[in-house]
Design a protein around this motif. Sequence first.
Motif, PDB file in Angstrom:
ATOM      1  N   SER A 107       0.803  -1.233   0.201  1.00  0.00           N
ATOM      2  CA  SER A 107       0.050  -0.022  -0.021  1.00  0.00           C
ATOM      3  C   SER A 107       1.014   1.065   0.148  1.00  0.00           C
ATOM      4  CB  SER A 107      -1.022   0.008   1.261  1.00  0.00           C
ATOM      5  OG  SER A 107      -0.133   0.018   2.513  1.00  0.00           O
ATOM      6  N   ARG A 139       1.302  -2.555   7.164  1.00  0.00           N
ATOM      7  CA  ARG A 139       1.601  -2.108   5.949  1.00  0.00           C
ATOM      8  C   ARG A 139       0.772  -3.154   4.845  1.00  0.00           C
ATOM      9  NH1 ARG A 139       4.175   2.861   4.411  1.00  0.00           N
ATOM     10  NH2 ARG A 139       4.633   2.693   2.010  1.00  0.00           N
ATOM     11  N   PRO A 140      -0.521  -2.728   4.549  1.00  0.00           N
ATOM     12  CA  PRO A 140      -1.566  -3.815   4.056  1.00  0.00           C
ATOM     13  C   PRO A 140      -0.790  -4.189   2.585  1.00  0.00           C
ATOM     14  CG  PRO A 140      -2.606  -2.203   4.848  1.00  0.00           C
ATOM     15  CD  PRO A 140      -1.164  -1.557   5.157  1.00  0.00           C
ATOM     16  N   TRP A 176      -7.255  -6.504   0.649  1.00  0.00           N
ATOM     17  CA  TRP A 176      -6.243  -6.188   1.294  1.00  0.00           C
ATOM     18  C   TRP A 176      -5.897  -7.167   2.565  1.00  0.00           C
ATOM     19  CZ3 TRP A 176      -3.232  -2.470  -0.297  1.00  0.00           C
ATOM     20  CH2 TRP A 176      -3.615  -1.207  -1.183  1.00  0.00           C
ATOM     21  N   TYR A 224      -8.390  -1.302   4.826  1.00  0.00           N
ATOM     22  CA  TYR A 224      -7.372  -0.335   4.428  1.00  0.00           C
ATOM     23  C   TYR A 224      -8.123   0.608   3.395  1.00  0.00           C
ATOM     24  CZ  TYR A 224      -3.531   2.057   1.824  1.00  0.00           C
ATOM     25  OH  TYR A 224      -2.748   3.158   1.217  1.00  0.00           O
ATOM     26  N   THR A 225      -8.323   1.967   3.686  1.00  0.00           N
ATOM     27  CA  THR A 225      -8.768   2.972   2.687  1.00  0.00           C
ATOM     28  C   THR A 225      -7.639   3.416   1.696  1.00  0.00           C
ATOM     29  OG1 THR A 225     -10.578   3.020   4.065  1.00  0.00           O
ATOM     30  CG2 THR A 225     -10.411   4.736   2.240  1.00  0.00           C
ATOM     31  N   ALA A 252      -6.037  -4.252   8.488  1.00  0.00           N
ATOM     32  CA  ALA A 252      -5.218  -4.291   7.355  1.00  0.00           C
ATOM     33  C   ALA A 252      -6.372  -4.580   6.239  1.00  0.00           C
ATOM     34  CB  ALA A 252      -4.258  -5.504   7.104  1.00  0.00           C
ATOM     35  N   ASP A 301       1.138   3.467   5.575  1.00  0.00           N
ATOM     36  CA  ASP A 301       1.019   2.785   6.548  1.00  0.00           C
ATOM     37  C   ASP A 301      -0.586   2.685   7.068  1.00  0.00           C
ATOM     38  OD1 ASP A 301       3.597   2.024   6.614  1.00  0.00           O
ATOM     39  OD2 ASP A 301       4.228   3.358   8.110  1.00  0.00           O
ATOM     40  N   VAL A 302      -0.930   1.838   7.999  1.00  0.00           N
ATOM     41  CA  VAL A 302      -2.089   1.949   8.756  1.00  0.00           C
ATOM     42  C   VAL A 302      -1.635   2.010  10.302  1.00  0.00           C
ATOM     43  CG1 VAL A 302      -4.275   0.644   9.792  1.00  0.00           C
ATOM     44  CG2 VAL A 302      -3.567   0.437   7.280  1.00  0.00           C
TER      45      VAL A 302
END
Length: 578
Positions: free
Chosen positions: A451, A573-574, A488, A470-471, A467, A454-455
Motif C-alpha cells: 500500500s 503495511r497492507p 487487502w 485499509y482505505t 489491514a 501505513d495503517v
Amino acid sequence: MQKRIMDDKVLDAVSKFLAVVSTVMITVSLLVSCSLVDEDTSACNHAAGSRSGSAIAFIVSDSTASTRTAEGTMTLDGAGGTESLRELGFGVFAAHTGIHRYASSTVTPNLMYNQQVVYDGATGIWDYAPIVYWPAGEDGNESYVSFFAYAPYSDGSADDERDCITDFSLATETGDPWLVYRLGGTEQADGATGWKACQQDLLYAFAKDQTRGEGAAQTVALDFRHALAAIGDRLTLSCDATVEQRLRSYYTSSPVSLTVSTVTVDYELTPKGRLVLNNAGEANWQAIGSGDSKVHRRLAFTPGLVMAEATSSTACTTHDYTSPDGNGLFYIPLEAGSGRQQVTVTADYAIASEDPTEIIGDGTATVTADLSYVHSASEGRDLSVGFRLPDETCGGTALHLATTGMVVCSHGRAHEATTGNLDCGGTKVAVIVYRGTDAGVASYSNGLALSMADVDATVWTAAADAAAGYTFDASLVAGAHPVRTSRWFLPTAAQWNLLARALTGATADLGDEPNALFTAESLSAVLTAAGGAALSAAAYWTSTAVDADQAVGIDLTAGCTVGTAKTAAALLRPVLAF
C-alpha cells in the motif's frame, strides 16, 4: 473491424439490499387454565402432586403463524407455519417481580430459566416439565411476571453447526436475559454440511408485567419477531449511457453486445452477536468482541444476460435476477467495532461482435459496499448493480505484465513509477514490490504490491481486520480494492521476507539477526520513487503467530524479525495480491 481490447471496468454503486422481512406473529398463550385440586384438563393432567394453583400452560395457534414474505427468505429451518417451531420448540425466561414492575437492573429469571417448550403431537399441546404455577398476589396486590422467549430452542452447547446459539445469561444474573448467536455452517457454500444447510432463523418475543387473572380464559400473548436480517439473493443488473456509447463506438455493420456470464455476491459478515431479549423497536444486537474473523457467504448466479446491444440504435436493458435455489441468507444486523460488514459483487462480462463472432473485450468488474447501514431486521433493501465502463483514456499495463516498481492504479492497471499524479485520472493504490510464484507462499498468483501508506499502530488481534479495511481513497468504503487484485491483507513473515529482499535486491533472508540492508531507510527507496510514503523506523506486524502470546514483528530500526507480545502496538503495511 479493428479489434479493441477493453480490460478496464468498474461496477457503479451498490445501492440497496433485499434484507428483510415481515414480522412473524406467532401467538403464544399462557393460560390460567385449571386448578389441580378440582380440575383435570389436558393441559394439566400430566402434572404430579396435589399442589393447588393455576398452572402456566402454553398454546401456539397455527392460524396466526406466518412466514417471511420476501422472496428467497426463510422462517426457522425453511418450513412454513409452525412446523419448524413444533419440531425445535422454543425457550422461555420468566421473572416474578412480586408487587413491583419489571426493572432489568434488579431482576433474575427466577420463575423459568431457558425452559424448553415442545409440541406433543399425541395430545396437541405445548408441553414442558416440571410444571410452573402462576404466582398468587398478596393482600389484593398484583403479582407481576415478565416473560422473554426465543426460538428455536437451544441448550447452548453448540455441539454441531446447526446449533447457532452458544451461550446465555446466567440464572443468577440480573438484567435483561440475553443469548449469543453465531452464523451456522462452514465456509462451504452448498452441501449437507455447508452454510446453506445450516442456516437457522432466530425469533424473539417478550411480554412484561403480566398478572394472574381470575378466569381460565385469561391469556398472555407473545408476538414473535425476526431478530436476523435476511439478505436475499435477488439483484438488479443495469447499465448506463457510458455502456451504450462504448458499444456504439465498436459498431460497424455487425451487432455488438455486452453479455454478463456470471455474477458472484460475497458477503463478509460478523460471525457472532449478543441479542438482548428486551426491545420493542428492533432487535437489540450487541457486539461481543469475540475477535473472530469475518465469515464469507457467497451466492453465485449464471444469468448469461445480454445487457446491451448496439446495432443502428442501442438499448441498455435492466434485468432482475433470482438464484434458482431460492435461498437467501441470514445476517446479524450489527457493525462490530471498526470491522465493517461488507458485500463484494463480481461480474464476468464480454463485449463481442456477433457476425462473425469476435470478442472485442472481456474481463471482471468488482465493487465492494459497506453493510453497516442495514441495522434492523425490519429494513428492506434491494441489491442493485450498475455497469459503468471507464474512459479509455486510462491506459497502462495489465497487472500480469507489470514489473516491480510500477504503481497499481484504482482502475486495475499498472503505470510507471512517478511521484506526481497519474495522467489517466486514476488514483495510486499500491506499489508493485515482488514478482514471482515461490512455492509455499500462498495468496497470490503473479506478485505482491505494498500500500501507498501505513495503517496506524494497533494490537495484533486487531491487525488483520485493520489491514483488510485499509482505505486508499476517502471517497470509497473501507477495504475497497482494484479489479484483478485480492482484498487487502496483512502479510505473513515469509511474505515480508520476499518483500524485503525485492525492495533491496539482497540475497540474504530477513531473519532474527539485525541487518542494515533491511532497515526502513533501505526498504523505502522503491516506495518513495513511486510517490508512496516511506516505511517508518518502527515495528510492523506480520500475520504469523509465534504462540498464544506472541506474533512475529518486523523491526525496521534494526532490520530483523522479533517475537512481539500480541498486546503491544505495531504499525501495518497492507498488501495486495494480483
